[in-house]
Design an enzyme around this catalytic site. Structure first.
Site, PDB file in Angstrom:
ATOM      1  CD  GLU A   1      41.249   0.421  21.090  1.00  0.00           C
ATOM      2  OE1 GLU A   1      40.785   0.943  22.111  1.00  0.00           O
ATOM      3  OE2 GLU A   1      42.182   0.937  20.422  1.00  0.00           O
TER       4      GLU A   1
ATOM      5  CG  ASP B   1      43.731   5.325  16.193  1.00  0.00           C
ATOM      6  OD1 ASP B   1      43.250   5.197  15.049  1.00  0.00           O
ATOM      7  OD2 ASP B   1      43.912   4.348  16.938  1.00  0.00           O
ATOM      8  CB  SER B   2      39.243   4.673  16.185  1.00  0.00           C
ATOM      9  OG  SER B   2      40.200   3.643  16.062  1.00  0.00           O
TER      10      SER B   2
ATOM     11  CB  CYS C   1      44.913  -0.944  10.628  1.00  0.00           C
ATOM     12  SG  CYS C   1      44.196  -0.705  12.281  1.00  0.00           S
ATOM     13  CB  THR C   2      47.698   3.444  13.286  1.00  0.00           C
ATOM     14  OG1 THR C   2      46.365   3.684  13.771  1.00  0.00           O
ATOM     15  CG2 THR C   2      47.990   4.345  12.103  1.00  0.00           C
ATOM     16  CG  HIS C   3      44.584  -0.479  16.514  1.00  0.00           C
ATOM     17  ND1 HIS C   3      44.021   0.663  15.999  1.00  0.00           N
ATOM     18  CD2 HIS C   3      44.104  -0.598  17.781  1.00  0.00           C
ATOM     19  CE1 HIS C   3      43.223   1.207  16.913  1.00  0.00           C
ATOM     20  NE2 HIS C   3      43.256   0.463  18.000  1.00  0.00           N
TER      21      HIS C   3
ATOM     22  CB  CYS D   1      42.696   6.694  12.467  1.00  0.00           C
ATOM     23  SG  CYS D   1      41.316   5.568  12.282  1.00  0.00           S
ATOM     24  CG  ASN D   2      45.703   3.404   7.817  1.00  0.00           C
ATOM     25  OD1 ASN D   2      46.351   3.656   6.815  1.00  0.00           O
ATOM     26  ND2 ASN D   2      46.281   3.136   8.972  1.00  0.00           N
ATOM     27  CB  THR D   3      39.216   3.505   9.691  1.00  0.00           C
ATOM     28  OG1 THR D   3      39.911   2.266   9.860  1.00  0.00           O
ATOM     29  CG2 THR D   3      37.778   3.234   9.375  1.00  0.00           C
TER      30      THR D   3
ATOM     31  CE1 TYR E   1      35.767   6.200  15.966  1.00  0.00           C
ATOM     32  CE2 TYR E   1      36.883   7.411  14.221  1.00  0.00           C
ATOM     33  CZ  TYR E   1      36.283   7.390  15.460  1.00  0.00           C
ATOM     34  OH  TYR E   1      36.208   8.542  16.199  1.00  0.00           O
TER      35      TYR E   1
HETATM   36  N1  DGL Z   1      43.854   2.522  13.950  1.00  0.00           N
HETATM   37  C1  DGL Z   1      42.691   2.560  13.089  1.00  0.00           C
HETATM   38  C2  DGL Z   1      43.149   2.496  11.646  1.00  0.00           C
HETATM   39  O1  DGL Z   1      44.299   2.832  11.359  1.00  0.00           O
HETATM   40  C3  DGL Z   1      41.732   1.508  13.546  1.00  0.00           C
HETATM   41  C4  DGL Z   1      40.349   1.738  13.079  1.00  0.00           C
HETATM   42  C5  DGL Z   1      39.291   1.093  13.910  1.00  0.00           C
HETATM   43  O2  DGL Z   1      38.981   1.626  14.961  1.00  0.00           O
HETATM   44  O3  DGL Z   1      38.744   0.067  13.451  1.00  0.00           O
HETATM   45  O4  DGL Z   1      42.406   2.168  10.758  1.00  0.00           O
END
Ligand code: DGL
Length: 269
Positions: free
Chosen positions: A162, A7-8, A194-196, A70-72, A39
Site C-alpha cells: 500500500e 478490497d481493503s 491475499c489479493t495483494h 479480499c480474502n480477509t 484489514y
Molecule cells: N487484499 C486483502 C486480502 O486479500 C488484504 C487485506 C488487508 O488489508 O490486510 O486479504
C-alpha cells in the site's frame, strides 16, 4: 451496468484486471477502503463492519453483485453477511471458493462429497486475520481429504505494498517463505491467499523455487465470475463503472497506475 469489486485497498486490482480481461464488455465499479487498510490486523467484527459499509456503498451505486476481492473480508464477513440476509436482488461473492475448486480440480460449483486429490502438501500465505479465521481450511475440508495445509501469516506485506515500498515487500515475502519452509520444507503448491500478493508473485515463486506451483486468484475468480454471469445475466446491475477510494484519491491513483501499468483515476468514495 456495473459489477462491484471491493478490497481493503489496492490488492483487489489484481482480480479486477483479470476480470476486465476475461469480460471486456462488463463494467466494473471498484472500491478500495484505503483509509482503513490493512484489514488483516483487525478483529473479525471490525472487518465485518467495514466490509458491510463498503458493500452497501457499491449497492447504492447500482451494483447488484459485489465481489469481495479480499480474502480477509471473505474470511471474516462473507458468511455472516449471507446468513444475516442480503437485500432482495443483491448478491455478494468471495474469492476462496474458485481457488479451492482449482486446487482440488473441481468444476465450478461441483458440490459432490470431499475426495482425495493429487496435491497433499499446501502452503497458505495470507494475512494474520485470514490465517486466524481458518476459513481456507474449512472450505478445503468440504471438497478434499488428506491435504496438509501449513499457513503463514504474512505480517507487513500489505502495508508495504500500500505504501509502494516494493523492496520492503520483497524482503518480507522472502522471510515469510523461509518461516513457512521451517514448518513445511517441501510444499507442492502454494496459495497466495491475499489479493495483494500477486503483485509480488515473482518474489514468492523465486523464494519457493520453480517446482512449487503457485496459485493466485485473479484468473480463477475471473473465470468463475464469467460462469456466474452467464447463468445470472440479470446480476449485471445498473450504474457506471469506475474507481472509488476512501483514501487519498491522487495517491491511490498513482499507485494503481504503477501496478496496472495504465492510467487509473480514482475518485473519492
Ligand atoms: N487484499 C486483502 C486480502 O486479500 C488484504 C487485506 C488487508 O488489508 O490486510 O486479504
Amino acid at each position: 451496468m456495473a459489477v462491484g469489486i471491493f478490497d481493503s485497498g489496492l490488492g483487489g486490482l489484481t482480480v479486477l484486471a483479470a476480470a476486465q480481461k476475461r469480460l471486456p464488455d462488463v463494467d466494473f465499479l471498484y472500491l478500495g477502503d484505503s483509509a482503513n487498510a490493512p484489514y488483516g490486523v483487525r478483529d473479525a467484527d471490525d472487518v465485518y463492519n467495514l466490509t458491510t459499509r463498503a458493500v452497501e456503498r457499491l449497492w447504492d451505486a447500482g451494483c447488484d453483485l459485489v465481489i469481495l476481492a479480499c480474502n480477509t473480508a471473505s474470511a471474516a464477513a462473507l458468511r455472516r453477511m449471507q446468513e444475516g440476509g442480503l437485500p432482495k436482488g443483491k448478491r455478494v461473492l468471495g474469492v476462496f471458493v474458485p481457488l479451492i475448486e482449482a486446487l482440488t480440480e473441481r468444476q465450478w460449483g461441483d458440490n459432490s462429497p470431499p475426495r482425495e486429490v493429487a496435491v497433499k502438501h499446501v502452503a497458505l500465505f495470507a494475512t494474520p486475520a485470514t490465517v486466524a479465521s481458518r476459513a481456507f481450511q474449512r472450505e478445503l475440508a468440504f471438497r478434499a481429504i488428506g491435504v496438509d495445509v501449513e499457513a503463514q501469516a504474512c505480517g507487513g506485506v500489505v502495508d508495504a505494498i500500500e505504501e509502494g515500498d516494493m523492496i520492503l515487500a520483497e524482503a518480507l515475502v522472502r522471510s515469510h517463505v523461509d518461516a513457512l519452509r521451517r514448518k513445511m520444507p517441501h510444499p507442492q503448491a502454494a496459495i497466495l491467499g491475499c489479493t495483494h500478493y500477486p503483485l509480488m508473485q515473482e518474489a514468492f515463486q523465486d523464494a519457493l523455487g520453480r517446482d512449487v506451483q503457485v496459485f493466485s486468484q485473479g484468473t480463477l475468480v475471473a473465470d468463475s465470475l464469467a460462469d456466474y454471469l452467464e447463468r445470472h445475466p440479470d446480476m449485471l446491475g445498473r450504474g457506471e463503472g469506475g474507481y472509488l477510494t476512501t483514501g487519498d484519491a491522487s495517491r491511490v491513483s498513482d499507485r494503481a497506475t504503477q501496478f496496472l501499468r495504465r492510467q487509473i483515476t480514482f475518485a473519492a468514495a
